[in-house]
Design a protein around this motif. Structure first.
Motif, PDB file in Angstrom:
ATOM      1  N   GLY A   9       0.848  -1.198   0.000  1.00 42.58           N
ATOM      2  CA  GLY A   9       0.000   0.000   0.000  1.00 42.58           C
ATOM      3  C   GLY A   9       0.876   1.238   0.000  1.00 42.58           C
ATOM      4  N   TYR A  10       0.330   2.342   0.528  1.00 44.11           N
ATOM      5  CA  TYR A  10       1.056   3.619   0.496  1.00 44.11           C
ATOM      6  C   TYR A  10       2.424   3.479   1.173  1.00 44.11           C
ATOM      7  N   VAL A  11       2.436   2.840   2.345  1.00 48.55           N
ATOM      8  CA  VAL A  11       3.703   2.737   3.074  1.00 48.55           C
ATOM      9  C   VAL A  11       4.616   1.698   2.432  1.00 48.55           C
ATOM     10  N   GLY A  12       4.075   0.485   2.210  1.00 46.42           N
ATOM     11  CA  GLY A  12       4.909  -0.617   1.740  1.00 46.42           C
ATOM     12  C   GLY A  12       5.494  -0.367   0.366  1.00 46.42           C
ATOM     13  N   ILE A  29       5.633  -7.943  -1.470  1.00 46.04           N
ATOM     14  CA  ILE A  29       4.621  -9.005  -1.384  1.00 46.04           C
ATOM     15  C   ILE A  29       3.266  -8.391  -1.056  1.00 46.04           C
ATOM     16  N   ASP A  30       2.232  -8.873  -1.741  1.00 44.10           N
ATOM     17  CA  ASP A  30       0.872  -8.468  -1.370  1.00 44.10           C
ATOM     18  C   ASP A  30      -0.073  -9.629  -1.649  1.00 44.10           C
ATOM     19  N   LEU A  31      -1.168  -9.670  -0.884  1.00 42.84           N
ATOM     20  CA  LEU A  31      -2.209 -10.683  -1.103  1.00 42.84           C
ATOM     21  C   LEU A  31      -2.964 -10.421  -2.389  1.00 42.84           C
ATOM     22  N   GLY A  85      -2.126  -2.842   6.634  1.00 41.35           N
ATOM     23  CA  GLY A  85      -2.995  -1.842   7.257  1.00 41.35           C
ATOM     24  C   GLY A  85      -3.363  -2.191   8.696  1.00 41.35           C
ATOM     25  N   THR A  86      -3.624  -1.136   9.496  1.00 41.80           N
ATOM     26  CA  THR A  86      -4.149  -1.298  10.859  1.00 41.80           C
ATOM     27  C   THR A  86      -5.302  -0.302  11.006  1.00 41.80           C
ATOM     28  N   PRO A  87      -6.393  -0.529  10.263  1.00 37.74           N
ATOM     29  CA  PRO A  87      -7.496   0.449  10.272  1.00 37.74           C
ATOM     30  C   PRO A  87      -8.239   0.452  11.604  1.00 37.74           C
ATOM     31  N   SER A 124       3.965  -0.852  10.368  1.00 42.05           N
ATOM     32  CA  SER A 124       2.572  -0.431  10.565  1.00 42.05           C
ATOM     33  C   SER A 124       2.442   0.302  11.904  1.00 42.05           C
ATOM     34  N   THR A 125       1.411   1.144  11.997  1.00 42.36           N
ATOM     35  CA  THR A 125       1.148   1.872  13.242  1.00 42.36           C
ATOM     36  C   THR A 125       0.306   0.985  14.154  1.00 42.36           C
ATOM     37  N   VAL A 126       0.835   0.665  15.339  1.00 47.69           N
ATOM     38  CA  VAL A 126       0.135  -0.301  16.201  1.00 47.69           C
ATOM     39  C   VAL A 126       0.068   0.196  17.646  1.00 47.69           C
ATOM     40  N   ARG A 155       4.407  11.383   4.990  1.00 45.97           N
ATOM     41  CA  ARG A 155       3.145  12.056   4.667  1.00 45.97           C
ATOM     42  C   ARG A 155       2.789  11.720   3.239  1.00 45.97           C
ATOM     43  N   GLU A 156       1.528  11.409   2.975  1.00 41.98           N
ATOM     44  CA  GLU A 156       1.129  11.200   1.588  1.00 41.98           C
ATOM     45  C   GLU A 156       1.328  12.513   0.839  1.00 41.98           C
ATOM     46  N   GLY A 157       1.701  12.394  -0.420  1.00 43.51           N
ATOM     47  CA  GLY A 157       1.987  13.587  -1.216  1.00 43.51           C
ATOM     48  C   GLY A 157       3.472  13.961  -1.145  1.00 43.51           C
ATOM     49  N   PRO A 266      -7.126  10.528  12.220  1.00 39.70           N
ATOM     50  CA  PRO A 266      -8.356  10.222  12.973  1.00 39.70           C
ATOM     51  C   PRO A 266      -8.292   8.869  13.675  1.00 39.70           C
ATOM     52  N   LYS A 267      -7.858   7.830  12.937  1.00 41.21           N
ATOM     53  CA  LYS A 267      -7.894   6.500  13.573  1.00 41.21           C
ATOM     54  C   LYS A 267      -6.774   6.341  14.595  1.00 41.21           C
ATOM     55  N   ASP A 268      -5.673   7.037  14.410  1.00 42.39           N
ATOM     56  CA  ASP A 268      -4.564   6.866  15.365  1.00 42.39           C
ATOM     57  C   ASP A 268      -4.873   7.513  16.713  1.00 42.39           C
ATOM     58  N   VAL A 333      -8.844   8.949  -0.642  1.00 44.95           N
ATOM     59  CA  VAL A 333     -10.105   9.554  -0.180  1.00 44.95           C
ATOM     60  C   VAL A 333     -10.555   8.944   1.146  1.00 44.95           C
ATOM     61  N   ARG A 334      -9.661   8.188   1.810  1.00 46.58           N
ATOM     62  CA  ARG A 334     -10.062   7.585   3.080  1.00 46.58           C
ATOM     63  C   ARG A 334     -10.356   8.682   4.106  1.00 46.58           C
ATOM     64  N   ASP A 335     -11.520   8.640   4.693  1.00 45.29           N
ATOM     65  CA  ASP A 335     -12.003   9.646   5.647  1.00 45.29           C
ATOM     66  C   ASP A 335     -11.719  11.069   5.148  1.00 45.29           C
TER      67      ASP A 335
HETATM   68  N1  NAD Z   1      -0.727   5.905   4.524  1.00 48.39           N
HETATM   69  C1  NAD Z   1       0.146   6.605   5.221  1.00 48.39           C
HETATM   70  O1  NAD Z   1       0.406   7.755   4.914  1.00 48.39           O
HETATM   71  C2  NAD Z   1       0.838   6.023   6.417  1.00 48.39           C
HETATM   72  C3  NAD Z   1       1.969   6.682   6.943  1.00 48.39           C
HETATM   73  C4  NAD Z   1       2.604   6.132   8.070  1.00 48.39           C
HETATM   74  C5  NAD Z   1       2.143   4.964   8.645  1.00 48.39           C
HETATM   75  N2  NAD Z   1       1.047   4.352   8.099  1.00 48.39           N
HETATM   76  C6  NAD Z   1       0.630   3.072   8.692  1.00 48.39           C
HETATM   77  O2  NAD Z   1       1.191   2.039   7.867  1.00 48.39           O
HETATM   78  C7  NAD Z   1       0.298   0.928   7.752  1.00 48.39           C
HETATM   79  C8  NAD Z   1      -0.049   0.679   6.300  1.00 48.39           C
HETATM   80  O3  NAD Z   1      -0.785   1.784   5.821  1.00 48.39           O
HETATM   81  P1  NAD Z   1      -1.113   1.949   4.258  1.00 48.39           P
HETATM   82  O4  NAD Z   1      -1.790   3.258   4.117  1.00 48.39           O
HETATM   83  O5  NAD Z   1       0.109   1.658   3.461  1.00 48.39           O
HETATM   84  O6  NAD Z   1      -2.166   0.743   4.066  1.00 48.39           O
HETATM   85  P2  NAD Z   1      -2.841   0.253   2.705  1.00 48.39           P
HETATM   86  O7  NAD Z   1      -4.193  -0.189   3.088  1.00 48.39           O
HETATM   87  O8  NAD Z   1      -2.656   1.277   1.646  1.00 48.39           O
HETATM   88  O9  NAD Z   1      -1.958  -1.006   2.266  1.00 48.39           O
HETATM   89  C9  NAD Z   1      -1.928  -2.214   2.955  1.00 48.39           C
HETATM   90  C10 NAD Z   1      -1.585  -3.305   1.947  1.00 48.39           C
HETATM   91  O10 NAD Z   1      -1.329  -4.513   2.658  1.00 48.39           O
HETATM   92  C11 NAD Z   1      -1.866  -5.600   1.908  1.00 48.39           C
HETATM   93  N3  NAD Z   1      -2.047  -6.749   2.805  1.00 48.39           N
HETATM   94  C12 NAD Z   1      -2.979  -6.942   3.765  1.00 48.39           C
HETATM   95  N4  NAD Z   1      -2.786  -8.121   4.377  1.00 48.39           N
HETATM   96  C13 NAD Z   1      -1.700  -8.697   3.796  1.00 48.39           C
HETATM   97  C14 NAD Z   1      -0.996  -9.909   3.997  1.00 48.39           C
HETATM   98  N5  NAD Z   1      -1.376 -10.796   4.932  1.00 48.39           N
HETATM   99  N6  NAD Z   1       0.065 -10.177   3.204  1.00 48.39           N
HETATM  100  C15 NAD Z   1       0.456  -9.303   2.245  1.00 48.39           C
HETATM  101  N7  NAD Z   1      -0.167  -8.132   2.017  1.00 48.39           N
HETATM  102  C16 NAD Z   1      -1.232  -7.833   2.783  1.00 48.39           C
HETATM  103  C17 NAD Z   1      -3.153  -5.039   1.332  1.00 48.39           C
HETATM  104  O11 NAD Z   1      -3.591  -5.804   0.218  1.00 48.39           O
HETATM  105  C18 NAD Z   1      -2.707  -3.610   0.955  1.00 48.39           C
HETATM  106  O12 NAD Z   1      -2.193  -3.566  -0.365  1.00 48.39           O
HETATM  107  C19 NAD Z   1      -0.871   1.281   8.668  1.00 48.39           C
HETATM  108  O13 NAD Z   1      -0.617   0.773   9.950  1.00 48.39           O
HETATM  109  C20 NAD Z   1      -0.854   2.805   8.705  1.00 48.39           C
HETATM  110  O14 NAD Z   1      -1.458   3.317   9.873  1.00 48.39           O
HETATM  111  C21 NAD Z   1       0.400   4.831   7.003  1.00 48.39           C
END
Ligand code: NAD
Ligand code: UPG
Length: 450
Positions: A9-12, A29-31, A85-87, A124-126, A155-157, A266-268, A333-335
């Motif tokens: 996702g955004y972070v990975g 790796i992603d599912l 993710g940790t929504p 991830s944020t936990v 930060r996104e962006g 918001p969620k954190d 567009v999340r929240d």
């Molecule tokens: N988005 C941000 O700006 C940001 C910044 C800092 C920290 N974080 C934290 O980082 C974490 C990830 O956020 P994100 O925005 O990248 O999430 P995201 O939802 O964009 O991406 C998560 C990805 O993980 C994949 N996934 C889920 N379960 C899986 C598994 N078992 N094996 C492999 N892949 C799997 C999903 O398919 C998805 O592609 C969260 O804890 C978030 O709070 C996010």
């Protein structure tokens, strides 16, 4: 070094591409098989400035590959970053940890088959206590595997620059070997002078939630000041500038307006309150509940002021919304505060047409009842009011005179405080913004309506 990044996702994805760009050999790796397929062809699943180019470059150089297989991941490297993710849980304010739990449960049996030490690094944020719990869970199945936590602050962006040139690196470790391994991974950044803060697991986890709580507090503080300014005829932008000049306060994150949204702040703050309540310390962080309430109130205030601006009822009115993303520079567009306001107004009977330069596909998927366009004048055609809800820089370039010819009534609410009020007013617009005196009355809408 060889690394895997689990979750793209955004972070990975940003972490994987930046690590590959720094010279590491990375397996992502992603599912989600469709996502992996399109990543392998160099297509990023979301908009982030600079990401696409780096993704393509690192794929071509052979430093980056993608797979859906955790078995392959376990064979590929000794270091595994977890970025899933940790929504917010659907049934409470706590964090939903099932994705991080699942990664540990699924990866551990493959790690057990290997000989030798390996390191699983959570990004991830936990909630505090998660890393230690996951470390125990991992160790029971794969005793030679160790856990570390390395929270992400991007930060996104600005994700690429924040990852390649972070303000600081924070790692929670339980051994000097983990500490040394992480220093080696981040060596180019350490050579460039990035502070490396090595600590225990709970401190690393809490640093992340504390940082986001502080940022959220700054935003709600300035929005509370904007409410006072409305009632007292003062100007919140001058106030922000004046207090921000004090280096103990600082100007960043004092931008008033519609408040914070997105997948993090918001969620954190809610997850931190939920965890504090679990350990009997809910009262110590009770202020964060109010930060959350001040934040959501800004959305109600925008709706109330918009209703006032269209004459008291939305029924049959045309409302143009500028911005759908939760912030500029992102298609996330999340929240999103902008979409929450747009959807509420639509629900009250208005015709709502939304413009966004990047986020319309994501927004349409979440809000199929709203209309979307990529053309600002089309969004504003015959509008009774224009709502500026996400501060994309291009909205600052709009010619107010040209747009006045398109709308039914030249009335605009600048809920992000980035438009030039004098320019719009001199082009004949009724221009309103929270916390700013306006000719002929106070700017604030009442916040009583839900
Ligand atoms: N988005 C941000 O700006 C940001 C910044 C800092 C920290 N974080 C934290 O980082 C974490 C990830 O956020 P994100 O925005 O990248 O999430 P995201 O939802 O964009 O991406 C998560 C990805 O993980 C994949 N996934 C889920 N379960 C899986 C598994 N078992 N094996 C492999 N892949 C799997 C999903 O398919 C998805 O592609 C969260 O804890 C978030 O709070 C996010
Ligand atoms: O003065 C400000 C600054 C921001 N915002 C809003 O606050 C939200 C969050 O903005 P920002 O923090 O820039 O975006 P995120 O990408 O969500 O980043 C935050 O959340 C990430 C996930 O935890 C962290 O890594 C980052 O450090 C932290 O800034 C957005 O809706 C902004 O419009 C304001 O209203 N006023």
């Amino acid at each position: 070094m060889r690394l895997t990044v689990i979750g793209t996702g955004y972070v990975g994805l940003v972490h994987a591409t930046c690590m590959a760009d720094m010279g590491h050999t990375v397996l992502g790796i992603d599912l989600d098989a469709l996502r992996i397929e399109s990543l392998a062809r160099g297509r990023a699943p979301f908009y982030e400035p600079g990401l696409c180019e780096t993704l393509q470059r690192t794929l071509e150089s052979g430093h980056l590959r993608f797979t859906t297989s955790l078995a392959e991941a376990a064979r590929f490297a000794r270091i595994h970053f977890v970025c899933v993710g940790t929504p917010q849980r659907p049934d409470s304010n706590a964090a939903d940890l099932r994705f991080v739990d699942a990664v540990i449960d699924d990866l551990a049996p493959y790690l057990r088959e290997l000989r030798g030490w390996c390191l699983v690094v959570g990004k991830s944020t936990v909630p505090v206590g998660t890393a230690a719990r996951l470390g125990d869970r991992l160790g029971r199945i794969a005793p030679q595997a160790e856990i570390a936590w390395n929270p992400e602050f991007l930060r996104e962006g600005f994700a690429m620059q924040d990852t390649l040139r972070p303000e600081r690196l924070v790692v929670g470790v339980v051994s000097s070997r983990a500490d040394e391994t992480l220093r080696e991974i981040y060596a180019p950044m350490l050579r460039a002078g990035t502070p490396f803060i090595s600590t225990d697991l709970p401190t690393a986890e809490l640093v992340k939630l504390a940082a986001n709580s502080f940022l959220a507090t700054k935003i709600s503080f300035i929005n509370a000041m904007a409410e006072l300014c409305d009632a007292m005829g003062a100007d919140v932008m001058t106030l922000a500038e004046a207090i921000g000049r004090d280096p103990r306060i600082g100007r960043p994150f004092l931008q008033p307006g519609l408040g914070f949204g997105g997948s993090c702040l918001p969620k954190d703050i809610r997850a931190l309150v939920a965890r504090a309540e679990e350990v009997g310390l809910g009262e110590s962080v009770a202020f964060l509940r109010q930060i959350d309430e001040i934040n959501t109130r800004q959305r109600r205030r925008a709706i109330a002021l918009a209703r006032e601006l269209v004459g008291g009822s939305f029924s049959g009115r045309k409302v143009a919304v500028l911005g759908a993303a939760f912030k500029p520079g992102s298609d996330d567009v999340r929240d999103s505060p902008a979409l929450a306001v747009a959807a509420a107004i639509h629900g009250k009977g208005a015709w709502v047409r939304v413009h966004d330069p990047e986020a319309t596909d994501n927004a349409r998927a979440d809000f199929p009842g709203l209309q979307f366009t990529l053309d600002v004048p089309k969004a504003c055609e015959d509008a009774d009011v224009v709502l500026h809800l996400t501060a994309w820089p291009e909205y600052g370039e709009i010619d107010p005179t040209g747009l006045a010819a398109v709308v039914r009534r030249p009335v605009i609410l600048d809920a992000r405080h980035t438009l030039d009020a004098a320019r719009w007013r001199s082009s004949g617009w009724t221009f309103r913004a929270f916390g700013r005196p306006c000719p002929g009355g106070l700017a604030g809408g009442d916040s009583s309506e839900g």
